[in-house]
Design a protein around this motif. Structure first.
Motif, short mmCIF file in Angstrom:
data_model
loop_
_atom_site.label_atom_id
_atom_site.label_comp_id
_atom_site.label_asym_id
_atom_site.label_seq_id
_atom_site.Cartn_x
_atom_site.Cartn_y
_atom_site.Cartn_z
N PHE A 180 -3.92 8.52 4.38
CA PHE A 180 -3.64 8.02 5.72
C PHE A 180 -4.49 6.77 5.96
N PHE A 181 -3.88 5.76 6.58
CA PHE A 181 -4.57 4.52 6.93
C PHE A 181 -4.44 4.32 8.44
N THR A 182 -5.55 4.16 9.15
CA THR A 182 -5.47 4.05 10.59
C THR A 182 -6.48 3.05 11.14
N ASN A 183 -6.04 2.26 12.13
CA ASN A 183 -6.93 1.38 12.88
C ASN A 183 -7.46 2.12 14.09
N THR A 224 -12.73 0.90 11.72
CA THR A 224 -13.35 1.17 13.01
C THR A 224 -13.58 -0.09 13.84
N GLY A 225 -13.24 -1.25 13.29
CA GLY A 225 -13.44 -2.50 14.02
C GLY A 225 -12.61 -3.61 13.42
N PRO A 226 -12.74 -4.84 13.93
CA PRO A 226 -12.01 -5.97 13.37
C PRO A 226 -12.59 -6.36 12.00
N GLY A 227 -11.83 -7.16 11.26
CA GLY A 227 -12.34 -7.61 9.97
C GLY A 227 -11.40 -7.29 8.84
N ILE A 228 -11.93 -7.26 7.62
CA ILE A 228 -11.10 -7.19 6.42
C ILE A 228 -10.44 -5.83 6.23
N TYR A 229 -10.92 -4.79 6.92
CA TYR A 229 -10.33 -3.47 6.73
C TYR A 229 -9.21 -3.17 7.72
N ARG A 230 -9.11 -3.94 8.79
CA ARG A 230 -8.14 -3.64 9.84
C ARG A 230 -6.74 -4.06 9.41
#
Length: 452
Positions: A178-181, A216-222
């Motif tokens: 699962f991938f979630t913002n 959990t926040g903005p940036g390269i993972y979102r």
């Protein structure tokens, strides 16, 4: 033979004794309350009862509380049974795995990597096949019916088919991820501990083993930036190489308009799950170019990919390229169209053309020349167009595009009216933004940020 096996510690109706390794069904008392229960998918109404076999699952209160029955044979031959809430214990790892790795696979864990949280359930193993899913609106929804949850427990599994589908994917060798913002964590609106508890509850309710990546926040993972996916492939898949042709991702944000399906009145909140995965155009049966003379009129935000699309797919076929940025005014664009049509050449008009009035000029030119006029509607949203505009500013190889300010974007949005066949178009194609890159550096840069 006794009606009840003397070796079994439970008073259950057995057809044979435990020494035969026969795990007979457990009798379930009649359903008393109004909330329905179910036995392995078989619904139980009030007053109904049934039997639960080894490995079977009893669901209480609308599938909110699952209990799985497991029998085990001890060294002295006595069979015992347990009703385990949620998942059965993880399967043993295959031979050749170190004791440390075995121990890791048998434990659930949370890890933190900057603004990325990763949860790995007990029993999860690396696989070359990844079945990826968004969580909110895809696996779960709110019990309250609100868009956003009103409390930590305001959620439920979205469809009853989800649990058996996940189980089927695991059986086929997929790793479920699962991938979630969850930007609310960075903003202080959602405590990490609360969300972690929610994820673990989903594990219990869905009766599945999975891995969860939480931006959990903005940036390269979102999302739609690829940071979470890259972390999975490079650092969180037990060194197993992912086969992209065998993997897939399912999300709920495809940028679909209002009334996109029967009973679906609301439009998707964004197109983030489809940002870099769209088909080139709809309907797929249409042709991008024609052997007969025609006029193609573009409609779309600045930076929605119009120029690149036309120079890649249309201009090489001999179409005359008409663009207001080059010619200076719409009057000059109309004159250029008239000249090309007199020469028997097809024309493509690369302007934003947000309203019927701006499009009518070219429909009238085509009508006067006796040729059809088609509309190519570039479907990129405001957020995606602004994302592309920012990429243009940052890309070292892109010097031909001038920066577009916010006023231009919002002016287009203010005046936009969706094109219709009644305007005189013979056909309207929806053109989706599918990025292409000159080099790996440009692709990496494109995926490093996200608007919104």
């Amino acid at each position: 033979m006794s009606a009840h096996c003397p070796l079994c510690p439970l008073l259950l109706p057995h057809s044979s004794c435990a020494n035969c390794n026969c795990y007979s069904p457990m009798s379930i008392s009649p359903q008393l309350g109004p909330n329905p229960s179910s036995l392995d998918g078989e619904k139980l109404g009030r007053g109904q009862s049934g039997k639960l076999s080894h490995g079977g699952t009893l669901y209480l209160v609308n599938q909110s509380h699952p209990f799985t029955l497991n029998y085990s044979l001890s060294s002295n031959g006595i069979t015992s049974s347990t009703a385990q809430r949620g998942l059965k214990a993880a399967d043993k790892t295959k031979g050749g795995t170190s004791s440390k790795e075995k121990e890791a696979h048998l434990k659930s864990s949370w890890q933190q990597f900057g603004s990325l949280m990763v949860y790995t359930a007990a029993g999860v193993k690396g696989s070359d096949k990844i079945a990826g899913f968004d969580i909110d609106g895809c696996i779960i929804t709110t019990k309250s019916g609100k868009v956003f949850p009103t409390a930590p427990d305001d959620w439920k599994i979205l469809y009853p088919e989800i649990q058996p589908k996940l189980a089927s994917l695991l059986k086929k060798g997929y790793k479920v991820v699962f991938f979630t913002n969850q930007l609310g964590i960075a903003k202080g609106k959602l405590r990490p501990e609360v969300f972690k508890s929610k994820v673990e509850d989903i594990l219990v309710i869905s009766l599945s083993v999975f891995q969860v990546f939480v931006a959990t926040g903005p940036g390269i993972y979102r999302k739609p930036v690829m940071g979470m996916w890259n972390h999975l492939c490079e650092k969180a898949n037990d060194d197993v190489t992912v086969d992209m042709t065998q993997s897939f991702y399912v999300g709920d944000a495809a940028g679909r308009p209002e009334n996109w399906a029967l009973g679906k009145k609301k439009k998707d909140f964004s197109c983030s799950d489809r940002l870099v995965r769209a088909m080139l155009y709809d309907p797929p049966s249409a042709s991008l170019t024609s052997g007969d003379t025609e006029v193609i009129v573009a409609v779309g935000f600045p930076a929605s990919g119009k120029s690149t699309f036309f120079h890649t797919h249309v201009i090489p076929k001999g179409y005359v390229y008409v663009n207001r940025d080059t010619l200076g005014s719409w009057q000059n664009c109309v004159s250029a169209c008239e000249r090309a049509l007199k020469e028997g050449r097809s024309v493509t008009v690369d302007n934003t053309n947000p309203d019927p009035e701006s499009r009518k000029r070219y429909v009238d030119v085509a009508k006067a020349a006796g040729v059809p006029c088609r509309c190519f509607h570039f479907s990129a949203t405001l957020e995606q167009a602004k994302h592309n505009n920012r990429f243009r500013e940052m890309a070292p190889s892109d010097s031909k595009h001038a920066k577009v300010n916010d006023m231009v974007f919002h002016s287009y949005k203010k005046h936009f009216q969706a094109p219709a066949l009644s305007e005189g178009f013979s056909e309207i194609l929806q053109i989706h933004f599918v990025p292409s890159f000159k080099d790996k550096q440009s692709e990496t840069l494109f995926r490093q940020f996200s608007e919104g």
